[in-house]
Design an enzyme around this catalytic site. Structure first.
Site, short mmCIF file in Angstrom:
data_model
loop_
_atom_site.label_atom_id
_atom_site.label_comp_id
_atom_site.label_asym_id
_atom_site.label_seq_id
_atom_site.Cartn_x
_atom_site.Cartn_y
_atom_site.Cartn_z
CG ASP A 173 58.14 7.36 27.26
OD1 ASP A 173 57.23 7.93 27.89
OD2 ASP A 173 57.96 6.72 26.21
CD GLU A 203 66.19 6.37 22.62
OE1 GLU A 203 65.76 7.33 23.29
OE2 GLU A 203 65.57 5.86 21.68
CE1 TYR A 242 59.15 4.40 18.72
CE2 TYR A 242 61.42 4.99 19.23
CZ TYR A 242 60.28 4.26 19.50
OH TYR A 242 60.25 3.37 20.54
CD GLU A 297 63.09 1.88 22.22
OE1 GLU A 297 62.49 2.95 21.97
OE2 GLU A 297 63.74 1.69 23.26
C1 GCB Z 1 62.47 5.61 22.94
C2 GCB Z 1 62.85 5.11 24.27
C3 GCB Z 1 61.69 4.46 25.00
C4 GCB Z 1 60.43 5.27 24.78
C5 GCB Z 1 60.13 5.28 23.31
C6 GCB Z 1 58.88 6.11 22.97
O1 GCB Z 1 63.28 5.85 22.08
O2 GCB Z 1 63.94 4.25 24.23
O3 GCB Z 1 62.01 4.39 26.36
O4 GCB Z 1 59.35 4.76 25.51
O5 GCB Z 1 61.20 5.87 22.62
O6 GCB Z 1 57.79 5.57 22.97
O7 GCB Z 1 59.03 7.30 22.74
#
Ligand code: GCB
Length: 589
Positions: free
Chosen positions: A170, A412, A464, A500
């Site tokens: 990403d 990841e 997330y 994150e």
């Molecule tokens: C993640 C990744 C990161 C992405 C992020 C996202 O888990 O490590 O590279 O940009 O999520 O925003 O989905």
């Protein structure tokens, strides 16, 4: 590899500026001898350092990952006659073949670490030289990072199917000569490597070890820390010196007091100094103990971000104005740390972090490695070899920076599928290269499915809640986080760093109640995660994803950028940045 510095015995000349480039989609450059000079017709100018993608104006150029030939004519200063001359690239992404005066002198794989080549016998002082570099960013299942994977293998390889350019991760696969190109001159023997380690530190008394590698004939090495009145000399044995020494009256390096001592290294031959080098060095210790991460014996709580090297037009190229601005904003918001997601950053950023007391998790470019794409023993071994080489180059470049408190060997990667001892082997390798820092991978697995974390010193997790699942349900955050965090703790009993979490917010998009993509939703999600994390004593830090909006490939899940920045791509604060500042600034250390 040593950062290029001007000293009493070393001179530098920058080769940054406007270079000429030509694209080579037919791969005819070698046959047509572009290394003797790239074709005049169709050649363009490009700024070095800088990614080429956003500097140019055609779609194919923007999306290019294929061969591009760079050319520069330069002079070796006449005054360098009789000296050894080196050409050093800070980073070329992803692969470089270097030709000087038509002769291939080096190849380097790995987009974010430096390499150098000696020019002494090929480039005459005073005369013009032709430098041609073939650069490409062609990725495969055995490059680090991987690219161009077959989505049919499933797992991470199936993420972002159809993404253009074709990477499953990403962020935009920027390519080019991303960091400074320098020519430097030394005497006939030179200090090739310096490694300093703090072995122990108690109440201002420190025990250190220095290992110095020498290239060329010399007799002895002198090591000095003038401010603490330490001086030692050792005879060289087999081109190297290892010496243990004590320092008294040391002020430890910390975010509050980022004290750096000038460590001087001199190489002597026949009674004369033939080379000298100086590095700013912070004396501090980092340990993992129980559920804590300790700096100088005191528990640390990291507050900060995952970042990217990403800016309009510059792309991933070194931009000193952005370094200055980003440091200012980290301090403005009250952060004390960042992770070099998802690749090693420019050394200028680490030197700056050292000076200003910002803590750094230093990450390799092993982002989202698919183990499913390398089930054949030969391809698995090839990937492992590339990954090992990149860990080695990273540790060799960065081990002297006090700001670096841990090595992240990847983000990841598929740590939840059968992959032999792939991850354990790399963790042990990193520890063999550097026994003074904790090692981790950042995972996005379910605690019960995680297979590699037994080998880590601490666990980095990406979570997330209320974004990729439970869409719009902010109330799901606390239970979801409690489950994941206590799950990792119960199973592994290691400190956890939330590397994150976050939500996309399109700057300027608002709603009277928190709705996904609005600034309100992002701000409230961040607060709720911070509140939930604070209830778990083994959580040693929270890094918001991301510091600033950043460029990604073309994909229906993104509008040009990943909008999870708390600052926009041009570094304007969103509502979440103000919320963080209210929480973080009072604690700033
Ligand atoms: C993640 C990744 C990161 C992405 C992020 C996202 O888990 O490590 O590279 O940009 O999520 O925003 O989905």
């Amino acid at each position: 590899m040593l950062y290029p510095l001007e000293t009493a015995t070393r001179e530098l000349k920058s080769l940054d500026g406007l270079w000429r480039v030509c694209f080579d989609p037919e791969h005819q450059g070698l046959r047509e001898r572009y290394f003797d000079g790239i074709p005049r017709q169709g050649a363009l100018e490009i700024a070095v350092p800088g990614s080429l993608n956003e500097q140019l104006t055609q779609r194919e150029q923007y999306l290019n990952q294929d061969f591009v030939w760079y050319e520069l004519r330069f002079r070796v200063p006449a005054a360098w006659q009789g000296r050894r001359i080196f050409l050093r690239f800070g980073a070329v992404t992803y692969r470089a073949d270097v030709f000087v005066n038509g002769q291939q002198l080096a190849s380097h794989e790995g987009g974010y670490t430096p390499f150098e080549v000696e020019l002494t016998s090929v480039a005459q002082a005073g005369s013009e030289q032709l430098l041609v570099v073939r650069v490409d960013s062609l990725l495969s299942a055995t490059t680090v990072p991987q690219g161009g994977l077959d989505p049919k293998v499933g797992g991470v390889a199936a993420w972002r199917a159809g993404n253009n350019p074709d990477v499953h991760w990403d962020f935009f696969p920027f390519m080019g000569i991303h960091r400074p190109v320098v020519l430097y001159a030394t005497g006939s023997a030179r200090i090739a490597s310096v490694r300093l380690e703090t072995l122990a530190l108690h109440g201002g008394e420190a025990q250190l070890r220095a290992r110095i590698g020498v290239d060329g004939a010399a007799e002895r090495v002198r090591l000095r820390v003038p401010e603490l009145k330490m001086e030692q000399t050792r005879e060289l044995a087999g081109g190297a010196v290892e010496l243990d020494f004590a320092l008294s009256g040391v002020e430890p390096w910390s975010p509050r007091q980022p004290k750096l001592y000038e460590v001087e290294v001199q190489l002597e031959s026949a009674g004369a100094v033939v080379d000298d080098y100086a590095l700013p060095f912070g004396v501090r210790t980092v340990q993992v103990q129980g559920g804590k991460l300790l700096l100088n014996g005191e528990p640390l709580q990291l507050r900060g971000f995952g970042k990217h090297e990403d800016a309009p037009i510059v792309g991933r190229g070194l931009s000193l104005p952005h370094l200055v601005k980003d440091l200012g904003l980290l301090r403005w918001v009250g952060a004390n740390s960042f992770r070099t997601s998802h690749y090693p950053y420019a050394e200028e950023a680490l030197r700056q972090a050292d000076r200003h007391g910002i803590l750094v998790i230093d990450e390799t470019a092993a982002n989202t490695l698919s183990m499913r794409a390398v089930t054949e023993p030969a391809s698995r071994a090839a990937l492992l070899a590339t990954h090992r080489a990149q860990i080695q180059e990273l540790v060799e470049r960065d081990a002297n920076y006090a700001c670096i408190i841990a090595w992240s060997l990847g983000n990841e990667c598929e740590t939840d599928v059968e992959s032999g001892d792939y991850f354990g082997e790399l963790v042990r390798y990193a520890k063999q290269l550097d026994a003074t820092r904790p090692v981790l991978f950042v995972v996005n697995t379910e605690p019960a499915a995680e297979r590699a974390a037994h080998d880590f010193d601490l666990i980095g997790v990406n979570l997330y809640p209320a974004w990729y699942g439970d869409c719009g349900k902010l109330e799901a955050i606390a239970p979801s986080l409690d489950r994941a965090l206590s799950g990792f703790w119960e199973r592994f009993k290691k400190p956890i760093l939330i590397c994150e979490f976050g939500a996309d917010a399109v700057a300027g998009m608002h709603s009277e109640y928190p709705l996904m993509w609005s600034e309100e939703y992002q701000a409230e999600l961040i607060e709720r995660v911070l509140d939930a994390a604070a209830r778990h004593p083994y959580v040693v830090g929270t890094h918001v994803w991301n510091f600033a909006d950043f460029k990604v490939g073309q994909h229906p899940g993104r509008v040009m950028l990943n909008h999870k920045g708390v600052f926009t791509r041009d570094r304007t604060p969103k509502m979440a940045a103000h919320v963080l500042r209210r929480r973080w600034l009072p604690n700033r250390s």
